[in-house]
Design a protein around this motif. Structure first.
Motif, PDB file in Angstrom:
ATOM      1  N   ALA A 213      50.544  73.816  30.450  1.00  0.00           N
ATOM      2  CA  ALA A 213      51.371  72.760  29.867  1.00  0.00           C
ATOM      3  C   ALA A 213      52.237  72.107  30.940  1.00  0.00           C
ATOM      4  O   ALA A 213      52.344  70.874  31.013  1.00  0.00           O
ATOM      5  CB  ALA A 213      52.237  73.336  28.752  1.00  0.00           C
ATOM      6  N   LEU A 214      52.859  72.931  31.794  1.00  0.00           N
ATOM      7  CA  LEU A 214      53.655  72.385  32.887  1.00  0.00           C
ATOM      8  C   LEU A 214      52.782  71.582  33.848  1.00  0.00           C
ATOM      9  O   LEU A 214      53.166  70.517  34.332  1.00  0.00           O
ATOM     10  CB  LEU A 214      54.334  73.532  33.652  1.00  0.00           C
ATOM     11  N   ARG A 215      51.594  72.088  34.097  1.00  0.00           N
ATOM     12  CA  ARG A 215      50.672  71.433  35.024  1.00  0.00           C
ATOM     13  C   ARG A 215      50.251  70.057  34.501  1.00  0.00           C
ATOM     14  O   ARG A 215      50.055  69.124  35.272  1.00  0.00           O
ATOM     15  CB  ARG A 215      49.459  72.338  35.226  1.00  0.00           C
ATOM     16  N   SER A 216      50.152  69.954  33.191  1.00  0.00           N
ATOM     17  CA  SER A 216      49.718  68.681  32.594  1.00  0.00           C
ATOM     18  C   SER A 216      50.778  67.604  32.712  1.00  0.00           C
ATOM     19  O   SER A 216      50.477  66.415  32.789  1.00  0.00           O
ATOM     20  CB  SER A 216      49.372  68.884  31.116  1.00  0.00           C
ATOM     21  N   GLY A 217      52.052  68.034  32.708  1.00  0.00           N
ATOM     22  CA  GLY A 217      53.150  67.068  32.771  1.00  0.00           C
ATOM     23  C   GLY A 217      53.371  66.309  31.481  1.00  0.00           C
ATOM     24  O   GLY A 217      54.177  65.378  31.432  1.00  0.00           O
TER      25      GLY A 217
ATOM     26  N   GLN B  97      52.899  68.635  25.212  1.00  0.00           N
ATOM     27  CA  GLN B  97      52.335  69.946  25.504  1.00  0.00           C
ATOM     28  C   GLN B  97      53.433  70.939  25.898  1.00  0.00           C
ATOM     29  O   GLN B  97      53.459  72.073  25.437  1.00  0.00           O
ATOM     30  CB  GLN B  97      51.314  69.835  26.653  1.00  0.00           C
ATOM     31  N   ILE B  98      54.352  70.466  26.741  1.00  0.00           N
ATOM     32  CA  ILE B  98      55.403  71.344  27.267  1.00  0.00           C
ATOM     33  C   ILE B  98      56.357  71.794  26.165  1.00  0.00           C
ATOM     34  O   ILE B  98      56.794  72.947  26.137  1.00  0.00           O
ATOM     35  CB  ILE B  98      56.188  70.634  28.391  1.00  0.00           C
TER      36      ILE B  98
ATOM     37  N   ILE C  79      60.338  76.903  28.342  1.00  0.00           N
ATOM     38  CA  ILE C  79      60.154  76.096  29.538  1.00  0.00           C
ATOM     39  C   ILE C  79      60.425  74.619  29.299  1.00  0.00           C
ATOM     40  O   ILE C  79      60.394  73.820  30.219  1.00  0.00           O
ATOM     41  CB  ILE C  79      58.720  76.253  30.106  1.00  0.00           C
ATOM     42  N   TYR C  80      60.709  74.264  28.050  1.00  0.00           N
ATOM     43  CA  TYR C  80      60.891  72.849  27.725  1.00  0.00           C
ATOM     44  C   TYR C  80      62.347  72.435  27.878  1.00  0.00           C
ATOM     45  O   TYR C  80      63.263  73.114  27.438  1.00  0.00           O
ATOM     46  CB  TYR C  80      60.438  72.567  26.296  1.00  0.00           C
TER      47      TYR C  80
END
Length: 557
Positions: free
Chosen positions: A395-399, A403-404, A410-411
């Motif tokens: 999710a972080l990788r997607s930006g 998703q995040i 982590i959001y």
């Protein structure tokens, strides 16, 4: 309800000291024993040096059997800490917060102990929040929130432990102290179910453990409403400097309106007895913090701290540079741009994950008899060992925000004000990183010279000779720093230099000299053992460092 109903309990411990009163150098901190007993106000250079922690590492350990090297790798998680700009900023905030809280609470004011007991209890009992009878601090406290695994709790503990936890006061300027024990800081976890009663009982247990009181035993059967004023009373009587509540996101699990009640109680502690409160948690805690506690901190001079995951920038590289030294594989690999990119990609700038990934990769290399770590090996380990956190990392990788935000830990919902604050913070970060690099060394060469020089001085070598020997050996082995035992080579050079100096001095004839002592050589076993004793090393270890004792594994096979 059971007679004793206490949730799982944990609080962090520091050290206990007797008061040593020093001039705090600022007029508004003078003539207050609580402030004069604190350590000095440190500058950034001092803080960086105190916070830095490096695991023990000797290149000779790469020759140890695999099962022992596996344990060497474990040192990274225990001892590695690389100070960054956010740590210096957090320390400054805590330093100001504690001192500002004590300005309005001087135990030498008339009837302080009585008023602390009586007023704190009655004001909380009656729900009054219009202020303690002495000056209320301007700094109500702050919240430290951030992505899970970024090092909030561990960093906070390192900073808190720079201060004594309990200070014993006997006499101040010839005057008896009404409150002998000063608890400078207390850090606790929020109960897993957000129970206010559990928090109060845990607090009383912690105070009992620190100063020998019996609050818990006397109050185990009391209700939450009865416990709240007792907790406030104990905090006031024992001059608590700052209360830190970690895992505050647990309030999200609280039933009914417990979260609002607990946060309102923290506000009462601030307003009635002037006790600063720091709340620590993941982004999941943000909804709970957007109510009463946010309003209470609005006028705080410290400002909340938000720790996002690292960006792939100079600070990320600085962190990896410190980590990369600790390789116990057969061969060391240099930190290249490819490794920097891979480590960021697989950890998404979360320091705890990056450190674990570095360790796990070494363990796999050792287990599979692979000579050194590779980018492919790092990717393989991340793919196999990070299955539980894979969705969050992706999710972080997607930006992508949608998703995040599925992962509350982590959001981070960023407002335009937060964004502008972050830009300003980036400027401060760059300035502080320069201070840290200046204090701890810009590069590996400078750091290694400093470390070898310090080792030689501790071993009894003179400062001038030690520095010259350290510079010579590092320059000579610049491209093989981690494959040569620099301590042994530098010691040989230093002993040779000392011997030459000694020989020069002995060249002056002495008429009464009866016995001519033989000049010592750098490899004289007596000298090596003697130098080792100065560093508190057994003779066996001294000779092993100097290369005279071989590893028995060399002769097996």
């Amino acid at each position: 309800m059971n007679e004793i109903d206490v949730p799982l309990f944990h609080f962090s411990r520091g050290h206990f000291v007797e008061a040593d009163y020093q001039d705090p150098l600022l007029e508004d901190y003078r003539n207050n024993p609580l402030l004069e007993a604190l350590p000095p106000i440190w500058d950034d250079k001092t803080v960086a040096k105190q916070l830095a922690s490096n695991p023990s590492f000797n290149v000779a350990e790469r020759e140890l059997p695999v099962h022992l090297r596996m344990h060497c790798v474990q040192r990274i998680s225990r001892n590695f800490f690389r100070p960054l700009s956010r740590h210096l900023e957090l320390q400054q905030s805590i330093s100001r917060l504690i001192r500002d809280g004590y300005v309005g609470r001087n135990p030498l004011t008339p009837n302080y102990a009585f008023r602390a007991r009586k007023d704190a209890y009655e004001l909380i009992m009656k729900g009054h929040t219009n202020g303690y009878p002495v000056n209320t601090p301007t700094s109500a406290g702050f919240a430290l929130v951030g992505i899970s695994g970024i090092g909030k709790s561990s960093s906070l503990m390192r900073i808190l432990q720079m201060y004594p936890q309990v200070i014993l006061h006997r006499k101040y300027k010839g005057q008896d102290m009404p409150a002998p024990y000063q608890i400078v800081w207390l850090k606790m976890d929020c109960p897993h179910d957000g129970s206010i009663r559990g928090l109060c009982l845990n607090f009383l247990l912690a105070v009992d453990s620190l100063v020998g009181t019996k609050y818990y035993k006397k109050n185990t059967t009391k209700t939450t409403d009865e416990l709240l004023p007792i907790m406030a009373q104990a905090a006031a009587v024992h001059c608590l400097g700052v209360l830190v509540i970690d895992e505050i996101q647990n309030l999200q699990e609280a039933k009914d309106d417990r979260a609002a009640q607990m946060l309102n109680f923290f506000v009462q502690l601030v307003n009635t007895i002037g006790l600063p409160v720091i709340l620590v948690g993941t982004y999941k805690a943000l909804p709970a913090l957007n109510g009463e506690f946010r309003n209470a901190r609005r006028n705080s001079g410290q400002g909340d701290a938000t720790w996002h995951h690292f960006q792939k920038d100079e600070e990320w590289e600085w962190l990896l540079q410190g980590l990369w030294k600790y390789q116990w594989t057969d061969k060391k690999v240099e930190l290249t741009p490819e490794f920097i990119d891979i480590m960021f990609e697989e950890s998404q700038g979360i320091s705890d994950i990056a450190i674990k990934l570095f360790m796990l990769t070494q363990w796999r290399a050792l287990d599979k008899e692979i000579e050194h770590i590779t980018p492919e090996l790092i990717c393989s380990v991340a793919r196999d060992r990070f299955t539980l956190i894979k969705p969050a990392l992706e999710a972080l990788r997607s930006g992508k925000k949608n998703q995040i935000q599925k992962f509350a830990d982590i959001y981070d919902s960023v407002s335009i004000d937060d964004y502008l604050d972050r830009i300003e913070a980036e400027k401060r970060k760059a300035a502080r990183l320069e201070v840290i690099k200046t204090e701890l060394g810009y590069d590996l060469q400078e750091q290694t010279v400093s470390e070898v020089n310090g080792w030689l001085i501790e071993a009894g070598i003179g400062e001038a000779i030690a520095l010259k020997a350290a510079q010579t050996v590092v320059q000579k082995h610049l491209h093989e720093i981690d494959t040569v035992d620099l301590h042994k080579e530098a010691l040989k050079i230093a002993l040779q230099a000392q011997n030459n100096t000694s020989s020069t001095n002995k060249s002056i004839p002495r008429s009464k000299s009866k016995v001519k002592s033989k000049p010592t050589e750098p490899n004289d076993l007596r000298v090596i053992v003697s130098q080792g004793k100065k560093q508190k090393l057994p003779a066996y270890d001294s000779l092993k460092v100097a290369g005279y004792i071989k590893d028995p594994m060399e002769f097996i096979g």
